[in-house]
Design an enzyme around this catalytic site. Structure first.
Site, PDB file in Angstrom:
ATOM      1  N   SER A 145      10.711 -12.051  -6.511  1.00  0.00           N
ATOM      2  CA  SER A 145      11.879 -11.610  -7.262  1.00  0.00           C
ATOM      3  C   SER A 145      13.177 -11.931  -6.510  1.00  0.00           C
ATOM      4  O   SER A 145      13.188 -12.015  -5.283  1.00  0.00           O
ATOM      5  CB  SER A 145      11.788 -10.100  -7.511  1.00  0.00           C
ATOM      6  OG  SER A 145      12.910  -9.619  -8.212  1.00  0.00           O
ATOM      7  N   GLY A 146      14.277 -12.059  -7.262  1.00  0.00           N
ATOM      8  CA  GLY A 146      15.546 -12.510  -6.686  1.00  0.00           C
ATOM      9  C   GLY A 146      16.493 -11.412  -6.231  1.00  0.00           C
ATOM     10  O   GLY A 146      17.683 -11.678  -6.046  1.00  0.00           O
TER      11      GLY A 146
ATOM     12  N   CYS B  76       0.832  -1.190   0.000  1.00  0.00           N
ATOM     13  CA  CYS B  76       0.000   0.000   0.000  1.00  0.00           C
ATOM     14  C   CYS B  76       0.871   1.245   0.000  1.00  0.00           C
ATOM     15  O   CYS B  76       2.085   1.176  -0.167  1.00  0.00           O
ATOM     16  CB  CYS B  76      -0.897   0.006   1.241  1.00  0.00           C
ATOM     17  SG  CYS B  76      -1.875  -1.506   1.437  1.00  0.00           S
TER      18      CYS B  76
ATOM     19  N   LEU C 111       9.446 -13.856 -11.066  1.00  0.00           N
ATOM     20  CA  LEU C 111      10.232 -13.292 -12.153  1.00  0.00           C
ATOM     21  C   LEU C 111      11.364 -14.272 -12.430  1.00  0.00           C
ATOM     22  O   LEU C 111      12.081 -14.678 -11.512  1.00  0.00           O
ATOM     23  CB  LEU C 111      10.794 -11.925 -11.761  1.00  0.00           C
ATOM     24  CG  LEU C 111       9.784 -10.916 -11.184  1.00  0.00           C
ATOM     25  CD1 LEU C 111      10.432  -9.548 -11.029  1.00  0.00           C
ATOM     26  CD2 LEU C 111       8.544 -10.827 -12.059  1.00  0.00           C
TER      27      LEU C 111
ATOM     28  N   VAL D  56      11.735 -10.583 -19.114  1.00  0.00           N
ATOM     29  CA  VAL D  56      11.766  -9.361 -19.923  1.00  0.00           C
ATOM     30  C   VAL D  56      12.971  -9.396 -20.858  1.00  0.00           C
ATOM     31  O   VAL D  56      14.046  -9.899 -20.504  1.00  0.00           O
ATOM     32  CB  VAL D  56      11.828  -8.102 -19.024  1.00  0.00           C
ATOM     33  CG1 VAL D  56      13.075  -8.108 -18.155  1.00  0.00           C
ATOM     34  CG2 VAL D  56      11.753  -6.819 -19.850  1.00  0.00           C
TER      35      VAL D  56
ATOM     36  N   ARG E 166      -4.794   1.523  -0.614  1.00  0.00           N
ATOM     37  CA  ARG E 166      -4.691   0.074  -0.431  1.00  0.00           C
ATOM     38  C   ARG E 166      -4.586  -0.701  -1.726  1.00  0.00           C
ATOM     39  O   ARG E 166      -5.342  -0.473  -2.670  1.00  0.00           O
ATOM     40  CB  ARG E 166      -5.908  -0.429   0.353  1.00  0.00           C
ATOM     41  CG  ARG E 166      -5.769  -1.906   0.755  1.00  0.00           C
ATOM     42  CD  ARG E 166      -6.960  -2.434   1.491  1.00  0.00           C
ATOM     43  NE  ARG E 166      -6.718  -3.801   1.951  1.00  0.00           N
ATOM     44  CZ  ARG E 166      -7.671  -4.691   2.187  1.00  0.00           C
ATOM     45  NH1 ARG E 166      -8.940  -4.361   2.044  1.00  0.00           N
ATOM     46  NH2 ARG E 166      -7.372  -5.909   2.603  1.00  0.00           N
ATOM     47  N   LEU E 167      -3.617  -1.619  -1.746  1.00  0.00           N
ATOM     48  CA  LEU E 167      -3.552  -2.686  -2.729  1.00  0.00           C
ATOM     49  C   LEU E 167      -3.949  -3.953  -1.985  1.00  0.00           C
ATOM     50  O   LEU E 167      -3.225  -4.417  -1.107  1.00  0.00           O
ATOM     51  CB  LEU E 167      -2.144  -2.825  -3.307  1.00  0.00           C
ATOM     52  CG  LEU E 167      -1.919  -3.993  -4.275  1.00  0.00           C
ATOM     53  CD1 LEU E 167      -2.741  -3.804  -5.543  1.00  0.00           C
ATOM     54  CD2 LEU E 167      -0.438  -4.123  -4.622  1.00  0.00           C
TER      55      LEU E 167
ATOM     56  N   GLY F 219       3.019  -3.189   3.584  1.00  0.00           N
ATOM     57  CA  GLY F 219       3.926  -4.323   3.654  1.00  0.00           C
ATOM     58  C   GLY F 219       3.229  -5.647   3.841  1.00  0.00           C
ATOM     59  O   GLY F 219       2.016  -5.775   3.635  1.00  0.00           O
TER      60      GLY F 219
ATOM     61  N   ASP G  35      -3.111  -9.345   7.921  1.00  0.00           N
ATOM     62  CA  ASP G  35      -1.960  -9.140   8.792  1.00  0.00           C
ATOM     63  C   ASP G  35      -1.942  -7.745   9.412  1.00  0.00           C
ATOM     64  O   ASP G  35      -1.229  -7.516  10.397  1.00  0.00           O
ATOM     65  CB  ASP G  35      -0.659  -9.415   8.043  1.00  0.00           C
ATOM     66  CG  ASP G  35      -0.463  -8.535   6.818  1.00  0.00           C
ATOM     67  OD1 ASP G  35      -1.425  -7.887   6.383  1.00  0.00           O
ATOM     68  OD2 ASP G  35       0.664  -8.517   6.275  1.00  0.00           O
TER      69      ASP G  35
END
Length: 614
Positions: free
Chosen positions: A377-378, A2, A263, A294, A50-51, A78, A102
């Site tokens: 993702s790394g 968020c 990814l 990508v 908010r997401l 988060g 959470d």
């Protein structure tokens, strides 16, 4: 994920300024496209975008809970990966929950344990909690700084937000920059000094820090830092622990109520995370895992090997997707798209960034968002395990500066004499370098090489890694995509930090201990593949396009950039009929084309934000 913002002021009745809070909150709409909320009392105003990832129906913020006569209000950005364990523990202590998100676990943890709750959290987060009885705001940022948090403080007033744009939306805050800020832009570059917000009087709450705003003032303290200890595990035990920690971390981070993907570049780090995720999906019957990569139109024609990118990703992506049976999605971008992305990437950061490396990630995340809301993702594996070439090159190890600042003299040669005299870029970078070395937690008994490798690890974890985390957060959240980074789990980082360098490079290979830990999880050829970073375009048309952009800027007498550069020298470089030149800009990461793209971003930033130089 968020966006959060807020305003504490002991001198004003904030209920009279709801539009100010609304404007601050609206700037973060891209971080939270699903919902918006504000909460105002006399001296505290909090905003949230908010997401929705966990419990979309019930996790609205700001979230408010009461305990007796005390009201607790939270805004939070988060994910707490040990939320289920914390919830069970809190329920055993008599706490009752009304949601499965959470956010409620985090707020309840604060109500139960107070400010000590931060020590119990495993996750990525930036949050603020208002305590009505104490008349205090508690601000916290996660240990590695995965989620951003900025603030500006003056006596009796605090304004904070996930991004500078939310703070700059306040009428009392102006987009100004001093000589020190200019040094961050032109000398330090994307690898900002920790805590430095670049804008005048605007700061970043450092990773692993928390702050308390109350009637006594604004006080910051570190609640976490790297600690150097003797490593007593043997090689096999060490590899097994790394393996267990990584698997546990990835599995925790696969929890979501919305579509999730990984990814995948076909490199060691992304392949490891994807393999663990695919195995988990198979065990839990969730169907095939979706993966994304990508690349750029015609990159196969123009690719040239170098130390930082020894080979192309495409064959390795195919190798892994077939091996794991994932549903793979390729994203290809052409030069016009990449050039056009430089501006939105600048606006997403509120600052110039990593040029086309930022822009392409913005485009990539936008494509991923069409199919998923959360991605794995790394990031951080190379900083934590020592994978970059500069860990293994004598010139970088003995340079007496940041490895990404090896070519600072070349960069300074392009700056105007007035700017160079004012900000003293070489001295500024040297001071920042010495500051970083002074922070390194030493370990008694280490020899000179071990001590130097500990220094290099510290520089990478605390100075360079935040650059990539900031980039990943800002480009992904600009399109409403949440990206999780398992290699930033603090338990893994703490453990690997103390693994001796000779063990980290087991088998005489970079990231040797990680390769050993992943045996059996990856095909042998993928396990031994040389590091290849996030891909850049090699198309000469891109170089030509960004050169033209800079030449147009140089021909515009109103450009705010001109006062900071040697116009004739830049014009000469941009006019050269050489699309493959390799002028260093920020070390090995940004060379010729990226230099022009960066100057375009600086000009865009100065114009768009109407930055005043003070």
């Amino acid at each position: 994920m968020c966006g959060i913002t807020g305003w504490i002021d002991w001198h004003k009745d904030l209920t009279r300024f709801p539009s100010v809070l609304e404007n601050m909150t609206c700037t973060l709409a891209q971080r939270g496209p699903d919902a918006s909320g504000t909460w105002i009392t006399q001296h505290c105003a909090l905003g949230h975008r908010r997401l929705s990832v966990m419990d979309p129906a019930n996790g609205a913020q700001p979230m408010i809970r009461k305990q007796g006569d005390t009201t607790f209000t939270i805004v939070y950005n988060g994910e707490i990966y040990n939320a289920l364990e914390l919830r069970k523990e809190l329920e055993l202590r008599g706490r009752v929950f009304t949601t499965t998100c959470d956010t409620e676990v985090l707020l309840t943890a604060y109500m139960e344990w107070g400010r000590a709750c931060v020590e119990r959290l495993n996750g990525i987060f930036a949050f603020g909690i208002w305590n009505s009885e104490e008349q205090s705001l508690f601000l916290v940022r996660d240990r590695l700084g995965v989620k951003p948090l900025f603030y500006t403080y003056s006596e009796g007033r605090l304004i904070f937000g996930s991004e500078p744009k939310s703070i700059l939306a306040h009428p009392d805050v102006q987009p100004q920059i001093s000589g020190e800020g200019l040094a961050e832009i032109f000398a330090v570059g994307p690898a900002r000094t920790p805590g430095h917000g670049v804008y005048r009087n605007l700061n970043e709450l450092k990773p692993g820090h928390c702050a308390l705003m109350d009637r006594n003032g604004f006080n910051i303290r570190a609640y976490w830092k790297l600690e150097s200890k003797e490593h007593t595990d043997d090689l096999e035990t060490t590899a097994q622990k790394v393996r267990e920690l990584l698997i546990d971390t990835v599995r925790r981070q696969l929890i979501s109520d919305v579509p999730i993907c990984t990814l995948l570049s076909g490199g060691l780090d992304s392949s490891a995370l994807t393999a663990i995720a695919a195995s988990y999906y198979q065990e839990t019957g969730q169907g095939p895992l979706h993966t994304h990569s990508v690349d750029y139109v015609d990159n196969d024609k123009h690719f040239k090997e170098n130390a930082f990118q020894p080979n192309s990703d495409a064959p390795w992506i195919k190798r892994m997707t077939e091996h794991l049976g994932t549903v793979h999605h390729y994203s290809f971008f052409d030069t016009p798209e990449l050039v056009d992305s430089l501006k939105p990437a600048t606006l997403a950061r509120d600052l110039p960034g990593m040029a086309d490396v930022d822009g392409s990630l913005y485009l990539f995340c936008r494509e991923i968002k069409k199919k998923a809301t959360v991605a794995i993702s790394g990031e951080a594996a190379d900083e934590v395990f020592g994978g970059y070439p500069w860990f293994h090159r004598e010139d970088a190890l003995n340079a007496g500066t940041f490895p990404w600042s090896l070519f600072l003299k070349d960069r300074v040669s392009l700056l105007s004499p007035e700017l160079a005299d004012w900000v003293k870029p070489e001295q500024y970078v040297q001071d920042r370098y010495q500051q970083a070395l002074n922070e390194v937690p030493r370990l008694a008994g280490e020899n000179a090489q071990q001590n130097r490798m500990r220094e290099m690890s510290y520089l990478n974890i605390t100075r360079f890694m935040p650059t990539l985390l900031d980039r990943k957060d800002r480009m992904s959240m600009a399109v409403g995509l949440e990206v999780r980074v398992p290699f930033c789990d603090h338990r893994l980082v703490e453990y690997v930090w103390n693994i001796p360098w000779e063990m980290k490079t087991a088998g005489d290979r970079e990231k040797g201990i990680l390769r050993r830990a992943l045996k059996g999880l990856l095909p042998e050829d993928v396990l031994t593949r040389k590091k290849s970073p996030y891909p850049k375009t090699h198309n000469p048309e891109y170089t030509a396009a960004v050169k033209k952009q800079v030449l147009d800027i140089l021909d515009d007498s109103s450009s705010p950039l001109l006062q900071f550069i040697k116009v004739d020298k830049i014009r000469e470089l941009a006019s050269e009929d050489n699309n493959q030149f390799n002028l260093p800009w920020f070390g090995q990461l940004m060379t010729g084309p990226q230099m022009f793209a960066y100057l375009y971003q600086v000009d865009t930033w100065l114009r768009t934000y109407k930055v005043a130089i003070r």
